[in-house]
Design a protein around this motif. Structure first.
Motif, PDB file in Angstrom:
ATOM      1  N   UNK A  99       0.842  -1.204   0.000  1.00  0.00           N
ATOM      2  CA  UNK A  99       0.000   0.000   0.000  1.00  0.00           C
ATOM      3  C   UNK A  99       0.873   1.248   0.000  1.00  0.00           C
ATOM      4  N   UNK A 100       2.065   1.165   0.594  1.00  0.00           N
ATOM      5  CA  UNK A 100       2.993   2.291   0.541  1.00  0.00           C
ATOM      6  C   UNK A 100       3.462   2.538  -0.894  1.00  0.00           C
ATOM      7  N   UNK A 101       3.816   1.470  -1.602  1.00  0.00           N
ATOM      8  CA  UNK A 101       4.257   1.616  -2.996  1.00  0.00           C
ATOM      9  C   UNK A 101       3.094   2.118  -3.856  1.00  0.00           C
ATOM     10  N   UNK A 102       1.886   1.634  -3.579  1.00  0.00           N
ATOM     11  CA  UNK A 102       0.708   2.116  -4.306  1.00  0.00           C
ATOM     12  C   UNK A 102       0.529   3.616  -4.109  1.00  0.00           C
ATOM     13  N   UNK A 113      -5.960  13.865 -11.562  1.00  0.00           N
ATOM     14  CA  UNK A 113      -6.941  12.955 -10.954  1.00  0.00           C
ATOM     15  C   UNK A 113      -6.674  12.879  -9.450  1.00  0.00           C
ATOM     16  N   UNK A 114      -6.898  13.963  -8.719  1.00  0.00           N
ATOM     17  CA  UNK A 114      -6.544  13.987  -7.291  1.00  0.00           C
ATOM     18  C   UNK A 114      -7.300  12.959  -6.463  1.00  0.00           C
ATOM     19  N   UNK A 115      -8.481  12.558  -6.942  1.00  0.00           N
ATOM     20  CA  UNK A 115      -9.258  11.585  -6.171  1.00  0.00           C
ATOM     21  C   UNK A 115      -8.508  10.264  -6.031  1.00  0.00           C
ATOM     22  N   UNK A 116      -7.766   9.873  -7.062  1.00  0.00           N
ATOM     23  CA  UNK A 116      -6.994   8.634  -6.999  1.00  0.00           C
ATOM     24  C   UNK A 116      -5.937   8.726  -5.906  1.00  0.00           C
ATOM     25  N   UNK A 117      -5.262   9.866  -5.845  1.00  0.00           N
ATOM     26  CA  UNK A 117      -4.239  10.060  -4.814  1.00  0.00           C
ATOM     27  C   UNK A 117      -4.862  10.002  -3.425  1.00  0.00           C
ATOM     28  N   UNK A 118      -5.996  10.659  -3.236  1.00  0.00           N
ATOM     29  CA  UNK A 118      -6.620  10.689  -1.912  1.00  0.00           C
ATOM     30  C   UNK A 118      -7.157   9.320  -1.526  1.00  0.00           C
ATOM     31  N   UNK A 119      -7.638   8.570  -2.493  1.00  0.00           N
ATOM     32  CA  UNK A 119      -8.040   7.189  -2.201  1.00  0.00           C
ATOM     33  C   UNK A 119      -6.832   6.395  -1.684  1.00  0.00           C
ATOM     34  N   UNK A 120      -5.715   6.496  -2.385  1.00  0.00           N
ATOM     35  CA  UNK A 120      -4.521   5.751  -2.001  1.00  0.00           C
ATOM     36  C   UNK A 120      -4.014   6.191  -0.632  1.00  0.00           C
ATOM     37  N   UNK A 121      -4.033   7.497  -0.379  1.00  0.00           N
ATOM     38  CA  UNK A 121      -3.578   8.008   0.916  1.00  0.00           C
ATOM     39  C   UNK A 121      -4.487   7.516   2.045  1.00  0.00           C
ATOM     40  N   UNK A 154     -11.011  -4.175   7.101  1.00  0.00           N
ATOM     41  CA  UNK A 154     -10.356  -4.732   5.905  1.00  0.00           C
ATOM     42  C   UNK A 154     -11.258  -4.576   4.683  1.00  0.00           C
ATOM     43  N   UNK A 155     -12.575  -4.751   4.880  1.00  0.00           N
ATOM     44  CA  UNK A 155     -13.515  -4.574   3.771  1.00  0.00           C
ATOM     45  C   UNK A 155     -13.522  -3.118   3.289  1.00  0.00           C
ATOM     46  N   UNK A 156     -13.445  -2.186   4.229  1.00  0.00           N
ATOM     47  CA  UNK A 156     -13.420  -0.763   3.872  1.00  0.00           C
ATOM     48  C   UNK A 156     -12.161  -0.437   3.069  1.00  0.00           C
ATOM     49  N   UNK A 157     -11.026  -0.954   3.515  1.00  0.00           N
ATOM     50  CA  UNK A 157      -9.761  -0.675   2.834  1.00  0.00           C
ATOM     51  C   UNK A 157      -9.782  -1.210   1.409  1.00  0.00           C
ATOM     52  N   UNK A 158     -10.238  -2.443   1.244  1.00  0.00           N
ATOM     53  CA  UNK A 158     -10.245  -3.021  -0.098  1.00  0.00           C
ATOM     54  C   UNK A 158     -11.237  -2.276  -0.995  1.00  0.00           C
ATOM     55  N   UNK A 159     -12.338  -1.785  -0.416  1.00  0.00           N
ATOM     56  CA  UNK A 159     -13.294  -1.005  -1.196  1.00  0.00           C
ATOM     57  C   UNK A 159     -12.692   0.303  -1.691  1.00  0.00           C
ATOM     58  N   UNK A 160     -11.925   0.976  -0.847  1.00  0.00           N
ATOM     59  CA  UNK A 160     -11.276   2.229  -1.231  1.00  0.00           C
ATOM     60  C   UNK A 160     -10.267   1.991  -2.355  1.00  0.00           C
ATOM     61  N   UNK A 161      -9.505   0.923  -2.256  1.00  0.00           N
ATOM     62  CA  UNK A 161      -8.509   0.632  -3.281  1.00  0.00           C
ATOM     63  C   UNK A 161      -9.163   0.211  -4.597  1.00  0.00           C
ATOM     64  N   UNK A 162     -10.281  -0.498  -4.518  1.00  0.00           N
ATOM     65  CA  UNK A 162     -11.020  -0.826  -5.743  1.00  0.00           C
ATOM     66  C   UNK A 162     -11.508   0.456  -6.412  1.00  0.00           C
ATOM     67  N   UNK A 163     -11.977   1.417  -5.607  1.00  0.00           N
ATOM     68  CA  UNK A 163     -12.425   2.699  -6.165  1.00  0.00           C
ATOM     69  C   UNK A 163     -11.282   3.410  -6.878  1.00  0.00           C
ATOM     70  N   UNK A 164     -10.078   3.366  -6.291  1.00  0.00           N
ATOM     71  CA  UNK A 164      -8.914   3.994  -6.934  1.00  0.00           C
ATOM     72  C   UNK A 164      -8.554   3.284  -8.232  1.00  0.00           C
ATOM     73  N   UNK A 165      -8.576   1.955  -8.203  1.00  0.00           N
ATOM     74  CA  UNK A 165      -8.203   1.183  -9.392  1.00  0.00           C
ATOM     75  C   UNK A 165      -9.209   1.393 -10.522  1.00  0.00           C
ATOM     76  N   UNK A 166     -10.493   1.411 -10.193  1.00  0.00           N
ATOM     77  CA  UNK A 166     -11.525   1.615 -11.214  1.00  0.00           C
ATOM     78  C   UNK A 166     -11.396   2.998 -11.837  1.00  0.00           C
ATOM     79  N   UNK A 167     -11.169   4.000 -11.004  1.00  0.00           N
ATOM     80  CA  UNK A 167     -11.047   5.366 -11.537  1.00  0.00           C
ATOM     81  C   UNK A 167      -9.799   5.511 -12.408  1.00  0.00           C
TER      82      UNK A 167
END
Length: 343
Positions: A99-102, A113-121, A154-167
C-alpha cells in the motif's frame, strides 16, 4: 495525466495490494477458525521474539507464569497456532509495504486525478489503523467485537482501493452503453450491495456466536455447534435465497444485454463467487462446519462485495463520462450558432 508506464505501475500495484488484502482476509479467517489468534500472545513480537520459536524448549521454563501476569492465563505454546498467527502478521506487514508503494505511484495523479491520490492516501492511513487494531485484538485477548471490527475495516480498505483502481482505468469504459442494460439495473445493483452488507453483518454475528461455542468446547464436537447457534443463523441462511436471486438477475442482465468485456468478466466472476458461497454455506450446514468452510465463506463474501462495487463504480464512471460527452456535444452547436450570430 501521468505517463502510460506510470499508470500501468499504479494499476498493477493497486491490484496486487487488493489481492493481498483478500489473501489477508482468508488467512485471518483461518487464524480465527483454528483458534490460532493467541498463538502469539504479544505484539509486535511473538513470545518476545521477532522470529517465533519452533518448540517449547526455546522458551523460558516459567513463560506461562510470565504471560499469566500480563493477563493471558493458560498460555500454552502450540507450534502450529504460533506460526499460523505469525504468517498472518507477515502477510499484514507485506500489505503495508504494497500500500505504501501504491501511494507512491499515486502521487503523479495529484494534479489531474486527485481523487486517486486521496483514495490511495486514505487506504495507506487505514492500513496503519488496521495494524494498530490488530495489536488491540491481541491485547483484548481476542474479544469477538474487536475481531469483527478488524475484519470490517479490511472490507473498507479493499473497497477504497477498488475505487482507486476503477477510476484509474476509466479510459477503458468507452464500450459501455448504459442504455442497453435494463432500466432498473443501476438502482438494483445498489440494492444488492446494501442487502449484501446486511448479510455480511449478520454473518459476523453468526461468526461471533460460533467463536463462543468453539471456545467453550475447546474447538471439539463440531457436529454440535450448529444446534447451539442463535436465531440469527437461520435468518442469515434463508436471507441468502432472495439475495442470490437478485444477484442472479443482475448477472444475466449484463450477459444478455451488455457487450462490455470488463462488465461481462466481472459478472462471470460474480457468478463464480456466488455459487462458491452457496456451496460452502451448504457444507457448513450439512458437514457440521468443517475447518475450511468459515475462512472460504468469508473470503467469497468479501469477493462478492468487491466485485459488485467494481461493477457499480464502472457504471457510475460510464454514466458521468456519457453525460459530460453529451454536454460537450450540445455546447458545440450552441457555440457555433452564437459565432454565426455574432458574425
Amino acid at each position: 495525466m501521468p505517463s502510460q508506464p506510470t499508470q500501468r505501475r499504479f494499476r498493477w500495484c493497486a491490484a496486487i495490494t487488493i489481492t493481498t488484502i483478500f489473501a489477508l482476509i482468508l488467512v485471518g479467517g483461518i487464524v480465527r477458525a483454528t483458534g490460532a489468534g493467541m498463538g502469539c500472545p504479544d505484539w509486535p513480537t511473538c513470545f518476545g521474539q521477532w522470529i517465533p520459536p519452533t518448540s517449547e524448549a526455546q522458551l523460558p521454563t516459567n513463560y506461562q507464569e510470565i504471560y499469566a501476569e500480563r493477563g493471558y492465563a493458560d498460555t500454552t505454546f502450540n507450534v502450529r497456532k504460533t506460526w499460523t498467527e505469525y504468517l498472518n502478521r507477515l502477510l499484514g506487514a507485506f500489505t503495508g509495504l504494497t500500500i505504501l508503494v501504491t501511494l507512491l505511484f499515486a502521487v503523479p495523479y495529484r494534479r489531474d486525478e486527485p481523487r486517486i491520490f486521496w483514495y490511495a492516501l486514505t487506504g495507506f492511513i487505514l492500513v496503519g489503523v488496521q495494524g494498530w487494531l490488530g495489536a488491540r485484538v491481541v491485547a483484548s485477548n481476542l474479544h469477538t467485537g474487536m475481531i469483527t471490527l478488524h475484519m470490517l475495516l479490511a472490507q473498507v480498505i479493499v473497497g477504497i482501493l477498488i475505487a482507486a483502481l476503477v477510476r484509474a482505468g476509466r479510459d477503458r469504459y468507452s464500450d459501455i452503453h448504459i442504455d442497453r442494460l435494463p432500466k432498473f439495473f443501476y438502482p438494483l445493483i445498489i440494492t444488492a450491495m446494501i442487502a449484501g452488507l446486511l448479510q455480511l453483518v449478520m454473518g459476523t454475528q453468526v461468526r461471533e456466536a460460533v467463536d463462543l461455542i468453539a471456545r467453550s468446547s475447546n474447538f471439539t464436537d463440531r457436529h454440535l455447534w450448529i444446534d447451539n447457534l442463535p436465531l440469527i443463523f437461520g435468518i442469515h441462511k434463508y436471507y441468502a435465497i432472495p439475495l442470490t436471486l437478485l444477484n442472479g438477475w443482475l448477472i444475466m442482465a449484463v450477459l444478455n444485454h451488455s457487450h462490455s468485456i470488463i462488465l461481462r468478466r466481472l459478472s462471470i466472476a460474480l457468478a463464480v463467487f456466488l455459487l462458491g458461497t452457496i456451496a460452502i454455506g451448504m457444507s457448513m450446514d450439512r458437514l457440521h462446519m468443517p475447518l475450511f468452510s468459515q475462512p472460504l465463506h468469508l473470503l467469497l463474501a468479501s469477493l462478492i462485495f468487491g466485485t459488485q462495487l467494481a461493477i457499480l463504480l464502472i457504471l457510475r464512471h460510464a454514466i458521468e463520462d456519457g453525460s459530460s460527452a453529451g454536454r460537450t456535444d450540445q455546447a458545440g452547436p450552441r457555440a457555433l450558432a452564437t459565432g454565426k450570430a455574432g458574425g
